[in-house]
Write an enzyme that holds these catalytic residues in place. Sequence first.
Site, PDB file in Angstrom:
ATOM      1  N   GLY A 235     -68.358 -64.568  71.119  1.00 34.35           N
ATOM      2  CA  GLY A 235     -68.100 -65.968  70.798  1.00 34.35           C
ATOM      3  C   GLY A 235     -66.700 -66.360  71.199  1.00 34.35           C
TER       4      GLY A 235
ATOM      5  N   GLY B 194     -63.400 -69.300  70.119  1.00 33.31           N
ATOM      6  CA  GLY B 194     -62.853 -70.351  69.279  1.00 33.31           C
ATOM      7  C   GLY B 194     -61.671 -71.004  69.956  1.00 33.31           C
ATOM      8  CB  THR B 195     -59.313 -73.574  68.713  1.00 30.70           C
ATOM      9  OG1 THR B 195     -60.395 -74.416  68.301  1.00 30.70           O
ATOM     10  CG2 THR B 195     -58.203 -74.431  69.300  1.00 30.70           C
TER      11      THR B 195
ATOM     12  CB  SER C 200     -59.102 -65.688  69.392  1.00 24.35           C
ATOM     13  OG  SER C 200     -60.002 -66.042  68.352  1.00 24.35           O
ATOM     14  CD  GLU C 201     -62.417 -64.516  75.928  1.00 15.70           C
ATOM     15  OE1 GLU C 201     -63.146 -65.479  76.231  1.00 15.70           O
ATOM     16  OE2 GLU C 201     -62.019 -63.671  76.738  1.00 15.70           O
TER      17      GLU C 201
ATOM     18  CE  LYS D 207     -59.272 -64.218  65.801  1.00 14.34           C
ATOM     19  NZ  LYS D 207     -59.118 -64.558  64.363  1.00 14.34           N
TER      20      LYS D 207
ATOM     21  CG  ASP E 205     -61.702 -71.848  58.681  1.00  9.58           C
ATOM     22  OD1 ASP E 205     -62.407 -72.801  58.307  1.00  9.58           O
ATOM     23  OD2 ASP E 205     -61.617 -71.494  59.863  1.00  9.58           O
TER      24      ASP E 205
END
Length: 419
Positions: free
Chosen positions: A11, A13-14, A16-17, A33, A128
């Site tokens: 996946g 994200g803003t 990290s991948e 990560k 979060d």
Amino acid sequence: MKNYKAIGKIGEGTFSEVMKMQSLRDGNYYACKQMKQRFESIEQVNNLREIQALRRLNPHPNILMLHEVVFDRKSGSLALICELMDMNIYELIRGRRYPLSEKKIMHYMYQLCKSLDHIHRNGIFHRDVKPENILIKQDVLKLGDFGSCRSVYSKQPYTEYISTRWYRAPECLLTDGFYTYKMDLWSAGCVFYEIASLQPLFPGVNELDQISKIHDVIGTPAQKILTKFKQSRAMNFDFPFKKGSGIPLLTTNLSPQCLSLLHAMVAYDPDERIAAHQALQHPYFQEQRKTEKRALGSHRKAGFPEHPVAPEPLSNSCQISKEGRKQKQSLKQEEDRPKRRGPAYVMELPKLKLSGVVRLSSYSSPTLQSVLGSGTNGRVPVLRPLKCIPASKKTDPQKDLKPAPQQCRLPTIVRKGGR
């Protein structure tokens, strides 16, 4: 990252991948990560709350295990190597035609409350909590992605636009950053409902609609609550009176005990909202507590430690390479903000002192005792000095290799005066 082979992308994200990686040392699979940000120094890495938090919180059966941290000084890249889970809660419920059984829901929610109780007792709140950050492997649930976490003792106001909108507590929406660890319980309550019904509880399309969705279900709060929120916000606000449809009208398959806990978790006033340690004692989890007590009794009879850890012998082990040598080591608030006792608590998470280009590998440490629990005498965890391992010492087969970067082991977090 020369010790890992990329298998595929999990996946993105803003910031990290996440990649699925295979270790070339032990053959095991991990989640990597990879941070998109580039870091100029070890000091910047020190300031990452996610690393600090995971080092403090590991090991715990319901917290994602950090296996290794790899920082490349030349390129500035930083990667967190964590245990690989099967899926997240969002993936678990996405596309399902029928909800999970209440027994399964109870099992997952008990573990989520255990993870929140652990981080709050250790002076951290997540900020979060959402289905994508709650990971599942078989029947074990673990809380991950601590990139937004803060110390419960740090000074307010905090960042306003934290947490994903659907899981954002009223105090986060209606104040200028004046919220507490209780926001995590609101978010967990929203996740609770979503697991049980397969639908989000408050799917707002923007900030104003989010508040409106909350009021549609719960109703507008008492004026004294709004007045309290107004004191922490520069802009004034007023809302038309709504009685609220109530959560029971949205669901028909939840038990009274389930709804009771759900209501307690999404109480509008954070001062009235249930805390994680209180949620664990709720009648809804009576069967879970009995099961845990029986398991604990069996462990004591067998001579095992009192704090059972999820059975993952491979992913809970760490291999630290030293140029051809492998060493295998086992990894092992009250309603309001907790009262201070003795010396003042730390205001931020402790920094990790490092030097040079390093691969930071976790290794065994005693189970962390709560910084908020009884018997601590108000003392907080401290860090031992780092032990640096020169890269110049090589075994015979590697004499013709170029000198490797210096490696440092992270210190065990210990508590003075603790058990």
